[in-house]
Write an enzyme that holds these catalytic residues in place. Sequence first.
Site, short mmCIF file in Angstrom:
data_model
loop_
_atom_site.label_atom_id
_atom_site.label_comp_id
_atom_site.label_asym_id
_atom_site.label_seq_id
_atom_site.Cartn_x
_atom_site.Cartn_y
_atom_site.Cartn_z
N ASP A 20 0.81 -1.21 0.00
CA ASP A 20 0.00 0.00 0.00
C ASP A 20 0.85 1.27 0.00
O ASP A 20 0.67 2.15 -0.84
CB ASP A 20 -0.94 0.00 1.21
CG ASP A 20 -1.98 -1.12 1.14
OD1 ASP A 20 -2.42 -1.43 0.02
OD2 ASP A 20 -2.31 -1.69 2.18
N CYS A 115 -0.21 3.80 18.76
CA CYS A 115 0.94 4.18 17.92
C CYS A 115 0.57 5.32 16.98
O CYS A 115 1.31 6.30 16.85
CB CYS A 115 1.42 2.96 17.14
SG CYS A 115 2.97 3.22 16.24
N GLY A 139 -0.26 4.99 3.34
CA GLY A 139 -1.01 3.97 2.62
C GLY A 139 -2.28 3.54 3.32
O GLY A 139 -2.86 2.51 2.97
N CYS A 213 3.42 -5.63 15.83
CA CYS A 213 4.87 -5.70 15.62
C CYS A 213 5.64 -6.27 16.80
O CYS A 213 6.66 -6.93 16.61
CB CYS A 213 5.42 -4.33 15.24
SG CYS A 213 5.20 -3.04 16.49
#
Length: 376
Positions: A20, A115, A139, A213
Amino acid sequence: MPALAAAPETIAVAMSGGVDSSAVAALLRAQGHTLVGLTLQLWNQRRLAGHEGMPESVQGRCCSIDDVYDARRVAEQLDIPYYLVNQQARFEAEVVKPFVSEYLAGRTPIPCTLCNNHLKFDQLLTTAQQIGADKIATGHYARNHYDETRGRWILSRPADHSKDQTYFLFGLTQDQLSRTLFPLGEMQKPAVRIMASEAGLNVATKPDSQEICFIPGGDYSAFLKAYLDEQGEPLPDSSGELVSTSGEVMGHHGGIHSFTVGQRKGLGLTSPDPLYVLKIHPDSHQVTVGSDADLMTRELNADRLNWISIAGLSGDETIRVSIKIRHRHTPAMATLSSTGPETVLAIFDEPQRAITPGQSAVFYQDDEVVGGGWII
């Protein structure tokens, strides 16, 4: 295609290494804009890999070293300057540590929203300004525009509702929205992959990242134990009782951090009918369990609000909105009213399942994001 500025601009593209953001860079480059690629380095993917209860593999997670490599390679293909911005310390302080604190307190936070709200857009815009970029482009599947009548920037759901990411973006400020481009807002995901392929980008067929993550496998409890052990801190003793809605003690548990509202597995109870976590009591360490029907409720309270399409609610004012209580939740109609300077009450037309403290509640009118807050 999105309607971007008529004259070429200097734009910083947030490059994650996925299809993206790479497609965004290719699109803007083809439109003649001057681009700079930026990637935020947020977390060392190997940091807790292989720790007790944590998998060795780091595949499938966003913001990995492989993603950084892919982002840099796309920047080289497009012949644009590229910078890796190390924000690991800030990410740990503003996302990871609050996540740990919230989970230990019996709430279920959303790291990706934390985040976006507290780090990504703030840091990207700051870095963009430092390098002389007018705006940033990402994106994300979302749309934004300025409404002259209301004098406000409006955030809306994208054309491809299946990829809608506005739930994670409700914390964006008016200033941030004014300096952010969402070039994919009018596009469908298959068309984005075709565009990336036609631009010759190797990431055109790259799968979307699925995992948070810093939490491989989605095992929050294992991450908490591994992280606290690394920090030299013991896991707080929050063991207690599993109780019924009438207060009857049905069993015991090893800690409230192992539970979230709506959870069925891992209760350690035998019952002729399925039991679910209904409520977590951080003070007494009790966890209330009950039937699936008991998970249904019509009321939601939220705080730490951010308003987008309106300036806010005041006094006895009420508005009709649809509300998402989870990313994959179908927005449900409700009446929203103010209960204080930073709090609201939502009363749904129909009961909703597993309204979970710590999650986001995002308010919509049609496709527009009215605002949002955190469920309490």
